[in-house]
Design an enzyme around this catalytic site. Structure first.
Site, PDB file in Angstrom:
ATOM      1  N   ASP A   2       5.390 -89.930  44.658  1.00  0.00           N
ATOM      2  CA  ASP A   2       5.665 -88.515  44.437  1.00  0.00           C
ATOM      3  C   ASP A   2       7.160 -88.197  44.461  1.00  0.00           C
ATOM      4  O   ASP A   2       7.888 -88.673  45.334  1.00  0.00           O
ATOM      5  CB  ASP A   2       4.967 -87.759  45.583  1.00  0.00           C
ATOM      6  CG  ASP A   2       5.147 -86.266  45.530  1.00  0.00           C
ATOM      7  OD1 ASP A   2       4.545 -85.638  44.650  1.00  0.00           O
ATOM      8  OD2 ASP A   2       5.886 -85.718  46.375  1.00  0.00           O
ATOM      9  N   GLU A  14       6.352 -90.574  39.758  1.00  0.00           N
ATOM     10  CA  GLU A  14       6.507 -89.239  39.179  1.00  0.00           C
ATOM     11  C   GLU A  14       7.981 -88.855  39.235  1.00  0.00           C
ATOM     12  O   GLU A  14       8.546 -88.697  40.309  1.00  0.00           O
ATOM     13  CB  GLU A  14       5.708 -88.211  39.986  1.00  0.00           C
ATOM     14  CG  GLU A  14       5.852 -86.817  39.410  1.00  0.00           C
ATOM     15  CD  GLU A  14       5.949 -85.700  40.454  1.00  0.00           C
ATOM     16  OE1 GLU A  14       5.532 -84.585  40.138  1.00  0.00           O
ATOM     17  OE2 GLU A  14       6.459 -85.944  41.570  1.00  0.00           O
TER      18      GLU A  14
HETATM   19  C1  GLC Z   1       5.459 -83.454  43.458  1.00  0.00           C
HETATM   20  C2  GLC Z   1       4.020 -83.008  43.496  1.00  0.00           C
HETATM   21  C3  GLC Z   1       3.988 -81.542  43.773  1.00  0.00           C
HETATM   22  C4  GLC Z   1       4.608 -81.300  45.130  1.00  0.00           C
HETATM   23  C5  GLC Z   1       6.001 -81.883  45.190  1.00  0.00           C
HETATM   24  C6  GLC Z   1       6.477 -81.982  46.598  1.00  0.00           C
HETATM   25  O1  GLC Z   1       6.159 -82.921  42.402  1.00  0.00           O
HETATM   26  O2  GLC Z   1       3.384 -83.361  42.312  1.00  0.00           O
HETATM   27  O3  GLC Z   1       2.693 -81.032  43.733  1.00  0.00           O
HETATM   28  O4  GLC Z   1       4.668 -79.927  45.391  1.00  0.00           O
HETATM   29  O5  GLC Z   1       6.064 -83.189  44.681  1.00  0.00           O
HETATM   30  O6  GLC Z   1       5.783 -82.989  47.282  1.00  0.00           O
END
Ligand code: GLC
Length: 574
Positions: free
Chosen positions: A221, A289
């Site tokens: 993440d 991500e």
């Molecule tokens: C990522 C997740 C999102 C979250 C953020 C902080 O972007 O996909 O949902 O709010 O990280 O963890």
């Protein structure tokens, strides 16, 4: 020709490429656990609910299930604020439920991918509580800074102008420690300090823990935020008038994102995964991500010396496709990705997730489905967000019902710009009460009222439905070798029709995909330079298509419904 194409479709399964790993051949499906299926009555989805629906994945043709976080959490960011990285939150179930989920997946040949949230923990994590108290070794587990001064009313001034992604300062004062801590997201999500090797080791151990428990890999993440400039300079203004002074978009994040040191952390996480893969004898995956530019995105694959993620999510279709994109525009978006992709790297396509408006909402149902078709048939892994298989739409959520911190912190006038609640509403299983999502009488977010007609059960019963199309796509990914490894060539037809082929030598089926970027019917010559045979066989496509499955299609005059797509199988010229 029709007979040949039909013959080509027989025995396809035998053709799957044995050289490819499971995460290259299978569709990866994101489950947002709160909204997938409630196994109880509290109106919040959970692991027992996911177990009930394991056969849905199989029937749908999905190979890998990625769960958004199910770990212990105060839920300030709905699970992305983890207070114990080794526990399951009681809202989602127990460790025994998790073990049962692993077994259920194994029994069905499904892979299970967990969400790993390295950038921050919850402020209720034991490490943070001890860090506040300056208890070693936790003192420097987070990023702590002295105030820049004291203002006229006697309050400490934050160390610099950095802002949280959810709006407001990225710094929160802790009386107990007399310092500010950094949080690039919610104040309940303090940023871990990756300049401290103990933190790196803690997080490596957490990866090992879940792999030992049976996970087949991770989605990492928010990785661009892992490190910040050590000198903590102010960030410059973006001068973007669409953002207020407290909003994240008002600054250029040149000191809090994409810092060069962070990539080696990713390579280190990959080493841990690879070591475990050797030890466990199971093939594992690591996806990251990263919302960043394409040059930085590619660094996540590795740097030539070190390997990184198996793939960073490809958000190009999310970032660069809009309702005005024409065929040349789409060709550019796609060729740009491949121009930057390191040689030998595996691609992937994403059109939605729990942070992005649903694709059907962004583009309307027809083009939404066309985008899903693209995501499954372009070279690389297709990633699906739960609900996309039935073309679920965004749900209107009032300010009163808004729960996403990103929406709440924006306030009643602007919450709709930032809230991610519309794409997170419960999965619409059936027309039964509560859409078949829960046996209870409330849900954590409202169910979209369209569930009475837009639901899985209805789409299974219908002769033509987004779900039926989706099943054809997953079957194609699994069974048609051209979709796995066929040569990719984009065709230049006209400004309204985007087209490409995935081609293998004659004797096995090749695939032609056409997408109408326009709001009117297009009849197009898909074969202007006679590089394709005269006739193909319709495989699947948009709901409004004039063709039915297995119908012969003349490639010199293909009919495309407004904003619709057609997938045609053909036997390449010898
Ligand atoms: C990522 C997740 C999102 C979250 C953020 C902080 O972007 O996909 O949902 O709010 O990280 O963890």
């Amino acid at each position: 020709m029709k007979a040949t194409a039909a013959l080509l479709l027989l025995g396809l399964a035998a053709l799957a490429d044995a050289q490819l790993d499971w995460w290259q051949k299978s569709v990866i499906y994101q489950v947002y656990p709160r909204s997938f299926k409630d196994g109880g009555t509290d109106g919040i989805g959970d692991i027992p609910g996911i177990i009930e629906k394991l056969d849905h994945f199989v029937e749908t043709g999905i190979g890998g299930v990625w769960l958004s976080p199910v770990f212990k959490s105060p839920m300030k960011d709905f699970g992305y604020d983890v207070s114990d990285f080794r526990e399951i939150d009681p809202i989602f179930g127990t460790m025994a439920d998790f073990d049962a989920l692993v077994l259920g997946c194994r029994a069905r040949g499904l892979k299970l991918i967990l969400d790993f949230v390295p950038n921050h923990s919850s402020d209720e994590h034991d490490w943070f509580i001890r860090s506040k108290a300056r208890e070693d070794p936790y003192t420097d587990y987070y990023t702590w800074k002295d105030p820049a001064g004291i203002n006229a009313s006697g309050s400490p001034i934050p160390p610099n102008n950095w802002l949280s992604n959810f709006g407001g300062p990225a710094w929160t004062w802790v009386e107990e420690r007399q310092q500010f801590y950094l949080h690039q997201f919610h104040a309940g999500q303090p940023d871990l300090n990756y300049r401290n090797p103990l933190v790196v080791e803690e997080m490596n151990d957490i990866l090992r823990f879940w792999l030992d428990k049976g996970a087949d890999g991770f989605r990492l993440d928010a990785v661009p935020h892992l490190m910040e400039d050590q000198t903590f300079p102010d960030e410059p203004p973006s001068n973007d008038p669409s953002y207020g002074p407290d909003q994240w978009g008002s600054l250029l994040h040149i000191y809090t994102k994409d810092q060069p040191e962070l990539y080696s952390l990713i390579y280190g996480f990959r080493d841990v995964v690879d070591q475990k893969q050797g030890e466990l004898g199971r093939s594992l995956v690591m996806m990251v991500e990263a919302y960043t530019n394409i040059t930085n995105t590619m660094l996540y694959y590795g740097n030539g010396t070190h390997v990184g993620a198996h793939f960073p999510f490809n958000f190009e279709l999310i970032n660069n496709l809009n309702n005005n994109t024409d065929a040349a525009g789409l060709r550019n978006v796609i060729s740009n990705w491949f121009n930057y992709l390191p040689s030998g790297a595996w691609s992937n396509w994403v059109v939605g997730n729990h942070d992005q408006p649903r694709v059907a909402g962004r583009f309307g149902n027809e083009f939404g489905l066309s985008a899903i078709i693209l995501s499954q048939l372009l070279p690389g892994t297709g990633v699906t967000y739960n609900g996309e298989e039935i073309n679920m739409e965004n749900t209107f959520i009032s300010w009163e019902d808004t729960v996403d911190p990103s929406g709440c912190q924006a306030g009643p006038d602007e919450y709709w710009r930032f809230s991610r609640d519309p794409e997170r509403t419960p999965f619409q299983w059936s027309a039964d009460s509560m859409a078949g999502f829960t046996a209870g009488s409330t849900t954590w977010l409202p169910i979209n009222e369209n569930y009475v007609t837009l639901n899985l059960e209805a789409q299974k019963a219908a002769a033509v439905s987004p779900y039926k199309v989706y099943q054809k796509l997953t079957a194609a990914r699994r069974d048609i070798i051209a979709v796995q490894t066929g040569e990719f060539k984009m065709l230049t037809l006209n400004s309204n029709v985007f087209a490409f082929v995935r081609e293998v030598p004659s004797g096995n089926p090749s695939v032609l995909v056409l997408v109408n970027m326009d709001n009117f019917v297009q009849v197009v010559d898909a074969n202007p330079s006679s590089t394709l045979p005269a006739i193909g066989t319709y495989y699947t496509g948009s709901l409004e298509s004039v063709y039915v499955e297995n119908e012969e299609v003349s490639l010199s005059s293909v009919n495309l419904s407004p904003r619709g797509a057609a997938v045609i199988i053909y036997d390449a010229l010898a």
